[in-house]
Design an enzyme around this catalytic site. Structure first.
Site, mmCIF file in Angstrom:
data_model
loop_
_atom_site.group_PDB
_atom_site.id
_atom_site.type_symbol
_atom_site.label_atom_id
_atom_site.label_comp_id
_atom_site.label_asym_id
_atom_site.label_seq_id
_atom_site.Cartn_x
_atom_site.Cartn_y
_atom_site.Cartn_z
ATOM 1 N N LYS A 1 0.678 -1.377 0.194
ATOM 2 C CA LYS A 1 0.021 0.175 -0.153
ATOM 3 C C LYS A 1 0.889 1.097 0.101
ATOM 4 O O LYS A 1 0.762 2.236 -0.781
ATOM 5 C CB LYS A 1 -0.876 0.178 1.202
ATOM 6 C CG LYS A 1 -2.223 -0.796 1.002
ATOM 7 C CD LYS A 1 -2.820 -0.985 2.382
ATOM 8 C CE LYS A 1 -3.968 -2.045 2.225
ATOM 9 N NZ LYS A 1 -4.363 -2.366 3.502
ATOM 10 N N GLN B 1 -5.200 -1.075 9.468
ATOM 11 C CA GLN B 1 -5.222 -2.715 8.644
ATOM 12 C C GLN B 1 -5.983 -3.488 9.770
ATOM 13 O O GLN B 1 -5.714 -3.584 11.235
ATOM 14 C CB GLN B 1 -3.884 -2.920 8.726
ATOM 15 C CG GLN B 1 -3.530 -4.197 8.154
ATOM 16 C CD GLN B 1 -3.915 -4.410 6.621
ATOM 17 O OE1 GLN B 1 -4.117 -3.183 5.889
ATOM 18 N NE2 GLN B 1 -4.425 -5.609 6.047
ATOM 19 N N ASP C 1 -11.593 2.604 3.604
ATOM 20 C CA ASP C 1 -11.851 1.249 3.271
ATOM 21 C C ASP C 1 -13.502 1.132 3.442
ATOM 22 O O ASP C 1 -14.127 0.024 2.869
ATOM 23 C CB ASP C 1 -11.592 0.711 4.925
ATOM 24 C CG ASP C 1 -10.398 -0.288 4.651
ATOM 25 O OD1 ASP C 1 -10.138 -0.662 3.485
ATOM 26 O OD2 ASP C 1 -9.606 -0.314 5.638
#
Ligand code: GUN
Length: 303
Positions: free
Chosen positions: A60, A104, A127
């Protein structure tokens, strides 16, 4: 040869599609900087030392930088308290250089992922996991859409075109991250949507009715070849590491690829299908979030 015959068994190249999407986003970022002096910024929070998460986060960060965006990494220890993690998120919420926040998952046991995700400013929730964004997707509002389902939808439209009206879609899996948002996206495109899961009766027959089959259950090669309707578009979200006969390991999806390919009209491989689309869509969401926060239009892509 007719189009129909040519398309049988097409392998959907998610890797190439994702690379093109990243290049497109990078071009839009350049335009945003030139026109408005805005550089989108993505903050990634990785708690602890989970090796798989470390690989995701490294990728990422690399791809964020390659797209011309700022990347901010936070790596608190896995002993962090929920209150301290929420405090970190709130600091990122206030930071104007940060347009997107990604925490995460999974998180350690002492931390409630609900509480942490709930503390993210929905406008920065790239997200799309916050209940506000889940709700906006369900009622048809403008929120942030979870990256993996967004990437799946792009691949489906690449195969079938923009009009999915009336297609029968089956989503195998009901997670908040993939299954449920995927079902909402398909419904918004006027598909007839079934959500199947571990308790579904006669799953093979349900699958065989689907023009679009999205498998997201995390069970290696669960979907057999004869579960696939001839000509169907098969999207395999699973990434499962299994042992091979020679004692090595390999990645397989939730679909028995070789068998399903004999019947599918188009199918994603694992690896190289859905996987690369997730980060590409994360970059797209970060660009979108930055533009919305500054009240400017997302620059037109080139080409
Ligand atoms: N862990 C595995 N996939 C994801 C994802 O897409 N987002 C976050 N935040 N954590 C993950």
């Amino acid at each position: 040869m007719s189009q129909q015959v040519e398309d049988v068994g097409r392998i959907i190249d998610g890797k190439a599609f994702a690379a093109a999407l990243r290049a497109r986003v990078a071009g839009q970022v350049t335009k945003l900087k030139e026109a408005h002096g805005i550089t989108p910024g993505l903050a990634v929070v990785l708690v602890g030392e989970n090796p798989a998460s470390q690989v995701y986060v490294r990728n990422k960060n690399k791809q964020t930088a390659e797209a011309g965006m700022n990347s901010f990494e936070h790596r608190p220890p896995d002993t962090i308290s929920e209150a301290d993690l929420v405090a970190l998120v709130e600091e990122l919420n206030r930071d104007p250089k940060v347009n997107g926040i990604l925490v995460q998952l999974p998180l350690p046991d002492q931390v409630s992922s609900h509480a942490v995700i709930g503390s993210i400013d929905p406008a920065k929730d790239v997200d799309g996991f916050h209940v506000t964004n889940a709700g906006l997707l369900a009622v048809g509002g403008q929120g942030m859409v979870p990256c993996t389902p967004l990437g799946c939808m792009m691949l489906i439209k690449d195969v079938l075109g923009d009009d999915l009206s009336g297609q029968r879609a089956l989503v195998l899996g009901r997670s908040n991250i993939v299954g449920k948002p995927m079902a909402h996206l398909l419904l918004a495109e006027n598909c007839t949507v079934t959500i199947a899961h571990s308790r579904t009766r006669d799953l093979p027959e349900e699958c065989r009715r689907a023009d679009i089959l999205v498998a997201a259950v995390g069970r290696p090669e669960m979907v057999k070849g004869d579960w696939v309707k001839p000509g169907a578009t098969v999207i395999d979200v699973g990434i499962n590491r299994i042992e091979t006969d020679d004692g090595k390991t390999k990645l397989v999806g939730d679909v028995d690829f070789e068998a399903a390919r004999q019947r599918a009209g188009a199918i994603t491989p694992v690896p190289g299908g859905v996987g690369p689309m997730t980060i590409a869509c994360l970059l797209l969401n970060t660009l979108t979030a930055a533009c919305r926060q500054h009240g400017v239009a997302v620059p037109e892509p080139d080409g």
